[in-house]
Motif scaffolding. Structure first.
Motif, PDB file in Angstrom:
ATOM      1  N   SER A 271      47.769  41.145  11.796  1.00 33.87           N
ATOM      2  CA  SER A 271      48.694  41.156  10.658  1.00 33.87           C
ATOM      3  C   SER A 271      49.204  42.569  10.385  1.00 33.87           C
ATOM      4  O   SER A 271      50.391  42.771  10.100  1.00 33.87           O
ATOM      5  N   ALA A 272      48.317  43.549  10.483  1.00 37.53           N
ATOM      6  CA  ALA A 272      48.744  44.930  10.282  1.00 37.53           C
ATOM      7  C   ALA A 272      49.725  45.368  11.360  1.00 37.53           C
ATOM      8  O   ALA A 272      50.686  46.103  11.091  1.00 37.53           O
ATOM      9  N   GLY A 273      49.506  44.896  12.588  1.00 32.64           N
ATOM     10  CA  GLY A 273      50.447  45.203  13.656  1.00 32.64           C
ATOM     11  C   GLY A 273      51.814  44.585  13.425  1.00 32.64           C
ATOM     12  O   GLY A 273      52.849  45.189  13.719  1.00 32.64           O
ATOM     13  N   LEU A 276      53.737  46.705  11.074  1.00 36.33           N
ATOM     14  CA  LEU A 276      54.350  47.828  11.785  1.00 36.33           C
ATOM     15  C   LEU A 276      55.579  47.372  12.566  1.00 36.33           C
ATOM     16  O   LEU A 276      56.584  48.088  12.648  1.00 36.33           O
ATOM     17  N   GLY A 277      55.518  46.154  13.118  1.00 36.46           N
ATOM     18  CA  GLY A 277      56.690  45.613  13.800  1.00 36.46           C
ATOM     19  C   GLY A 277      57.868  45.430  12.863  1.00 36.46           C
ATOM     20  O   GLY A 277      59.023  45.664  13.234  1.00 36.46           O
ATOM     21  N   ALA A 278      57.588  45.021  11.613  1.00 40.00           N
ATOM     22  CA  ALA A 278      58.652  44.887  10.620  1.00 40.00           C
ATOM     23  C   ALA A 278      59.288  46.239  10.323  1.00 40.00           C
ATOM     24  O   ALA A 278      60.510  46.339  10.113  1.00 40.00           O
ATOM     25  N   LEU A 279      58.483  47.296  10.317  1.00 38.07           N
ATOM     26  CA  LEU A 279      59.014  48.638  10.121  1.00 38.07           C
ATOM     27  C   LEU A 279      59.996  48.996  11.226  1.00 38.07           C
ATOM     28  O   LEU A 279      61.105  49.498  10.967  1.00 38.07           O
ATOM     29  N   HIS A 280      59.617  48.748  12.483  1.00 37.32           N
ATOM     30  CA  HIS A 280      60.500  49.047  13.615  1.00 37.32           C
ATOM     31  C   HIS A 280      61.766  48.204  13.561  1.00 37.32           C
ATOM     32  O   HIS A 280      62.879  48.700  13.849  1.00 37.32           O
ATOM     33  N   VAL A 325      53.881  42.513  -2.457  1.00 37.40           N
ATOM     34  CA  VAL A 325      54.823  42.184  -1.365  1.00 37.40           C
ATOM     35  C   VAL A 325      55.060  43.371  -0.432  1.00 37.40           C
ATOM     36  O   VAL A 325      56.170  43.897  -0.339  1.00 37.40           O
ATOM     37  N   PRO A 326      54.028  43.809   0.274  1.00 37.37           N
ATOM     38  CA  PRO A 326      54.184  44.982   1.146  1.00 37.37           C
ATOM     39  C   PRO A 326      55.185  44.772   2.279  1.00 37.37           C
ATOM     40  O   PRO A 326      55.719  45.740   2.817  1.00 37.37           O
ATOM     41  N   TRP A 327      55.456  43.492   2.638  1.00 35.16           N
ATOM     42  CA  TRP A 327      56.456  43.251   3.684  1.00 35.16           C
ATOM     43  C   TRP A 327      57.833  43.740   3.234  1.00 35.16           C
ATOM     44  O   TRP A 327      58.583  44.324   4.033  1.00 35.16           O
TER      45      TRP A 327
END
Length: 420
Positions: A271-273, A276-280, A325-327
């Protein structure tokens, strides 16, 4: 090629290259019949290969540490090596580009990336793994310095759109590589093969770029007889270097520590990965949209300030309300970071007086900003170790983001075409 700005040496096109001290001065290719779409495609292919060397490594780092018996410091150096190359090799890359030409330098650089990535097949030997990563890092550094000059020379009036095209490809490569690193390891049977896979797109990029360079067969003098010094005395150069330093430092700090921060809050590594994918992914979106939008503004600050304000808000959100909602906060952070970086590259093109000057400006900016990018993640890690949590280090990132916003408000059109 149509649309090219006249060279400062246009009056001397038919004269032989002048000599200084018995040696011919640097020369550049007169642009032959290269279609803009071919050049654009080659630029995109090159850009795609500029980040997988770095971003394919972190998902495999646990296996690499275990197999090679690396300490944490050695593993950190391995991941930081390409970033340090991007900083320390930037001035030399500018001089190489002046001596051999921008197109030839890109060709040699993308070939270095391909060879370096391929040599990671021998990564079971620690010296070979470091040497291969160093080679690829040198190629990445040279491309980073030279590409803004190519954009300024071949895409006048369309600098934002051209920057968006190659930067989007670069962000795509940065996002795809970590996503497929572990599946490739399972498919190919080793982390070495997974890392070496990225030699393939780099090799394709080198082949297409070779076609571009071979179609530019007449020669004309370069804008200047000597590469010149980096613009250390230019106020606009320092403002831009400061802005890009805060941007790059934030980006690499969050790339390195966002996922561990949420794992520390009880998230699974998967989930944490994905976070990070959402950040990219968000960086990819803003890198595509904002430079094109910026072409509509003589003053780039409106889109620039909007993007960086998003970074400030998102950084404060992740610090003060990490479970709210960190996403959404991460997506906003990615939009701000991607927009800030892409518009910073547009400003490198804007502020340079001519393509040769853009190489000097890029070399100075990248030397400063990637040193900061290598340093801030270490500071975040040290603060995490000292305090046992992420509250203090993430609070520091809010301060850095606010500094970036303050610098962004100063990057107006007064410096356009002034840095030589």
């Amino acid at each position: 090629m149509t649309g090219r700005r006249p060279s400062r040496a246009a009056a001397a096109l038919d004269a032989p290259p002048p000599r200084r001290g018995g040696a011919a001065v640097a020369v550049a290719e007169r642009r032959g019949p290269v279609h803009p779409l071919l050049l654009g495609a080659a630029l995109v292919l090159v850009a795609f290969s500029l980040r997988p060397t770095m971003t394919s490594l972190p998902p495999l780092l646990a296996d690499i540490e275990r197999e090679l018996g690396l300490s944490g410091a050695t593993a950190g150096l391995l991941t930081a090596l390409p970033v340090l190359c991007m900083a320390l090799a930037a001035p030399a890359s500018h001089r190489v580009a002046h001596r051999y030409g921008r197109e030839a330098t890109v060709l040699g650089a993308i070939a270095l990336i391909a060879v370096g990535d391929a040599l990671r097949l021998a990564g079971a030997s620690l010296p070979a793994l470091f040497g291969a990563t160093l080679l690829a890092g040198l190629g990445i550094a040279a491309c980073g310095v030279v590409l803004p000059g190519i954009v300024k020379e071949f895409f006048p009036g369309r600098e934002g759109a051209a920057t968006a095209g190659y930067l989007t490809a670069m962000m795509l490569g940065a996002a795809v590589a970590p996503a497929v690193a572990v599946p490739l390891e399972h498919l190919l049977g080793s982390w070495q093969a997974s890392l070496a896979t990225w030699a393939l797109p780099a090799g394709v990029a080198a082949a297409v770029w070779l076609v571009v360079t071979t179609r530019m067969n007449e020669r004309e003098p370069e804008e200047e007889a000597h590469p010149g010094r980096l613009p250390w005395g230019a106020r606009g150069a320092w403002l831009l270097a400061g802005f890009m330093s805060t941007q790059s430092a934030l980006a690499y700090a969050y790339i390195g520590w966002l996922a561990p921060a949420y794992e520390a809050r009880g998230w699974s590594p998967g989930s944490a990965g994905l976070l990070l994918g959402a950040l990219h992914l968000a960086q990819l979106v803003s890198s595509l949209v904002l430079p094109v939008l910026a072409d509509r503004f003589a003053d780039r600050r409106p889109p620039l300030v909007i993007a960086v304000a998003g970074t400030v808000v998102a950084s404060a959100w992740l610090w003060l309300l990490p479970d709210a909602v960190p996403w959404v906060a991460t997506a906003l952070l990615g939009l701000g970071l991607g927009g800030g970086f892409s518009l910073g590259l547009v400003l490198i093109v804007d502020y340079a007086a001519h393509p040769g000057a853009s190489g000097r400006l890029a070399a100075m900016v990248f030397l400063v900003c990637y040193c900061a990018a290598a340093l801030l993640p270490v500071v975040v890690g040290a603060l995490r170790d000292a305090t046992g949590g992420f509250a203090l280090p993430f609070g520091l990132l809010v301060i850095v983001a606010a500094a970036q916003l303050a610098l962004g408000t100063r990057l107006g059109p007064a410096y356009r075409g002034r840095v030589v």
